[in-house]
Design a protein around this motif. Structure first.
Motif, PDB file in Angstrom:
ATOM      1  N   GLU A  78      32.099  21.249  -4.951  1.00 34.68           N
ATOM      2  CA  GLU A  78      30.990  22.195  -4.996  1.00 34.68           C
ATOM      3  C   GLU A  78      30.959  23.062  -3.745  1.00 34.68           C
ATOM      4  O   GLU A  78      30.632  24.253  -3.800  1.00 34.68           O
ATOM      5  CB  GLU A  78      29.676  21.442  -5.145  1.00 34.68           C
ATOM      6  N   GLN A  81      33.415  25.755  -4.166  1.00 33.69           N
ATOM      7  CA  GLN A  81      32.889  26.720  -5.127  1.00 33.69           C
ATOM      8  C   GLN A  81      31.826  27.599  -4.490  1.00 33.69           C
ATOM      9  O   GLN A  81      31.768  28.810  -4.728  1.00 33.69           O
ATOM     10  CB  GLN A  81      32.315  25.967  -6.329  1.00 33.69           C
ATOM     11  N   LEU A  82      31.003  26.978  -3.672  1.00 32.48           N
ATOM     12  CA  LEU A  82      29.956  27.721  -2.979  1.00 32.48           C
ATOM     13  C   LEU A  82      30.569  28.802  -2.087  1.00 32.48           C
ATOM     14  O   LEU A  82      30.191  29.979  -2.138  1.00 32.48           O
ATOM     15  CB  LEU A  82      29.127  26.751  -2.146  1.00 32.48           C
ATOM     16  N   GLU A  84      33.401  30.080  -2.339  1.00 31.34           N
ATOM     17  CA  GLU A  84      34.106  31.071  -3.139  1.00 31.34           C
ATOM     18  C   GLU A  84      33.144  32.190  -3.555  1.00 31.34           C
ATOM     19  O   GLU A  84      33.470  33.373  -3.447  1.00 31.34           O
ATOM     20  CB  GLU A  84      34.712  30.400  -4.368  1.00 31.34           C
ATOM     21  N   VAL A  85      31.962  31.800  -3.994  1.00 31.99           N
ATOM     22  CA  VAL A  85      30.975  32.812  -4.368  1.00 31.99           C
ATOM     23  C   VAL A  85      30.586  33.626  -3.139  1.00 31.99           C
ATOM     24  O   VAL A  85      30.503  34.858  -3.196  1.00 31.99           O
ATOM     25  CB  VAL A  85      29.735  32.167  -5.008  1.00 31.99           C
ATOM     26  N   LEU A 155      22.489  31.405  -0.813  1.00 31.39           N
ATOM     27  CA  LEU A 155      23.685  30.558  -0.888  1.00 31.39           C
ATOM     28  C   LEU A 155      24.040  29.988   0.479  1.00 31.39           C
ATOM     29  O   LEU A 155      24.504  28.855   0.598  1.00 31.39           O
ATOM     30  CB  LEU A 155      24.862  31.355  -1.452  1.00 31.39           C
ATOM     31  N   ARG A 158      22.616  26.584   1.604  1.00 29.74           N
ATOM     32  CA  ARG A 158      23.290  25.367   1.159  1.00 29.74           C
ATOM     33  C   ARG A 158      24.535  25.065   1.981  1.00 29.74           C
ATOM     34  O   ARG A 158      24.952  23.917   2.102  1.00 29.74           O
ATOM     35  CB  ARG A 158      23.701  25.504  -0.302  1.00 29.74           C
ATOM     36  N   ARG A 204      36.995  32.366   2.169  1.00 29.24           N
ATOM     37  CA  ARG A 204      37.610  31.424   1.249  1.00 29.24           C
ATOM     38  C   ARG A 204      38.351  30.327   2.014  1.00 29.24           C
ATOM     39  O   ARG A 204      38.257  29.144   1.704  1.00 29.24           O
ATOM     40  CB  ARG A 204      38.588  32.173   0.334  1.00 29.24           C
TER      41      ARG A 204
END
Lengths: 217, 217
Positions: A78, A81-82, A84-85, A155, A158, A204
DNA sequence: TACGCCTAAATTGTATACAATATACAATGT
DNA sequence: ACATTGTATATTGTATACAATTTAGGCGTA
């Protein structure tokens, strides 16, 4: 004159809750008993529940109907993924900024960058991190897109408590500084595509390192 | 066996509120009087207030302390900014998907695309729109990144009630179909960079058209 | 008339009370 | 002993009551 900041109780509660989670007083997976926390924070359940809802939207808390709230258990996956966004958003920001940054704004950004480089060479970890964070935030702000700014901020919350781990290794520290240098050059040259590409790669890559250094489950 | 869907009152209220706003029963800038809406929806203030908070996070409602909630007044500029952020997210999704899409998934996507093309030629507006939306959603879903999916969904909510205006003109309708064709080709070729670039342009362009056709303030 | 001040009504924010649901544990039967 | 059901307790969800704040309008005064 800017309007006075009107505070609501649930905002304070949300802030405190966030702090409790980020500094580890409440750890991943911990159940949140409303009445217990109410007693601790000395507020009634209503504002606490509102705060819980806020943090739920931010992804720091998970809430199942009738079963209460728990601090979100974040997995390594996760986290990647976080980031990445976030990389997608910061890429957009970098492109926009590179294409339209004013001289004065660039100077201000550059001064932050230089200060960061200084702390980097001096090996002053905390100061370096603070400035690093500030720079990323500044770039997003300079995009002038409030929706982008807000989405990004949400975001980042987090990702925040993991930032230290992220650049734990000396190697990555070096690498990251290099990447920042490249991004600044792209800004200076006004090369939007390059700035975007570099920023995306940079974030990234940070995500990948975070994922790798993540405590195994 | 999959678990029964557990509903909470405030979720239903949120859904209804969203519907009221999107279909225009509550228009931009309208004040929301809690007690009045409570009577209308036949619930108490607590779940309504929770729903309001939800929509506030989604950006459909603005909420000033002690002054109540209003339906967000969306300006043309904000719409463009919204689509810009969405373009960043969908670009990321398109890149990811193009790089890793499975044959079976591509076939399913292609069938949606072909169906859309059919409705396009037939001039069946509503069906075309529905599929268009589905395709964009599907691509984001195929990224397999829950955080991306959720962030995207949240932003799309705000853009949704304007989608019809967006492609109002015949010209844009034609153009958009062409762009979709290009994106599908990039997927088929597995060209991530191209797919991303095209998707970004496509969404950004949509945003520009929305901005232009926006009712003047 | 225009402006400021005051009061009353409306409205929102917070606390508490009550209802619904889930969890833990004991009782019962196999 | 084990599984299953029933019951008590804990916890959350919703409604209501009370407090704080804002808004609107009346009244007097310059």
């Amino acid at each position: 004159m800017r309007p006075v900041r009107r505070q609501q109780l649930h905002e304070n509660v949300a802030r405190q809750l966030r702090a409790l989670i980020l500094e580890g007083a409440l750890s991943d997976g911990d159940r949140i008993i409303e009445t217990a926390l109410c007693a601790q924070l000395n507020v009634s359940r209503t504002p606490l529940r509102e705060a819980i809802k806020t943090l739920t939207h931010e992804g720091l808390i998970e809430h199942r109907p009738n079963r209460g709230a728990r601090v979100t258990k974040t997995t390594a996956k996760e986290m990647r993924q976080l980031f990445e966004v976030i990389s997608g958003l910061e890429m957009l920001a970098a492109e926009t900024v590179a294409a339209s940054i004013k001289q004065s704004e660039f100077k201000r950004l550059k001064s932050l960058h230089d200060k960061m480089a200084m702390h980097h060479t001096a090996g002053e970890r905390d100061e370096y991190f603070a400035l690093n964070h500030q720079i990323h935030l500044k770039i997003v702000e300079l995009s002038g897109n409030p929706i982008l700014i807000e989405t990004h901020a949400s975001l980042m919350t987090r990702a925040r408590h993991l930032r230290y781990q992220a650049l734990a290794g000396q190697d990555r520290w070096m690498e990251a500084m290099e990447e920042h240098n490249g991004i600044m050059k792209a800004f200076e040259a006004g090369d939007a595509a390059l700035a975007g590409r570099l920023m995306k790669q940079h974030v990234r890559r940070t995500g990948e390192v975070v994922e790798a250094t993540f405590p195994a489950p």
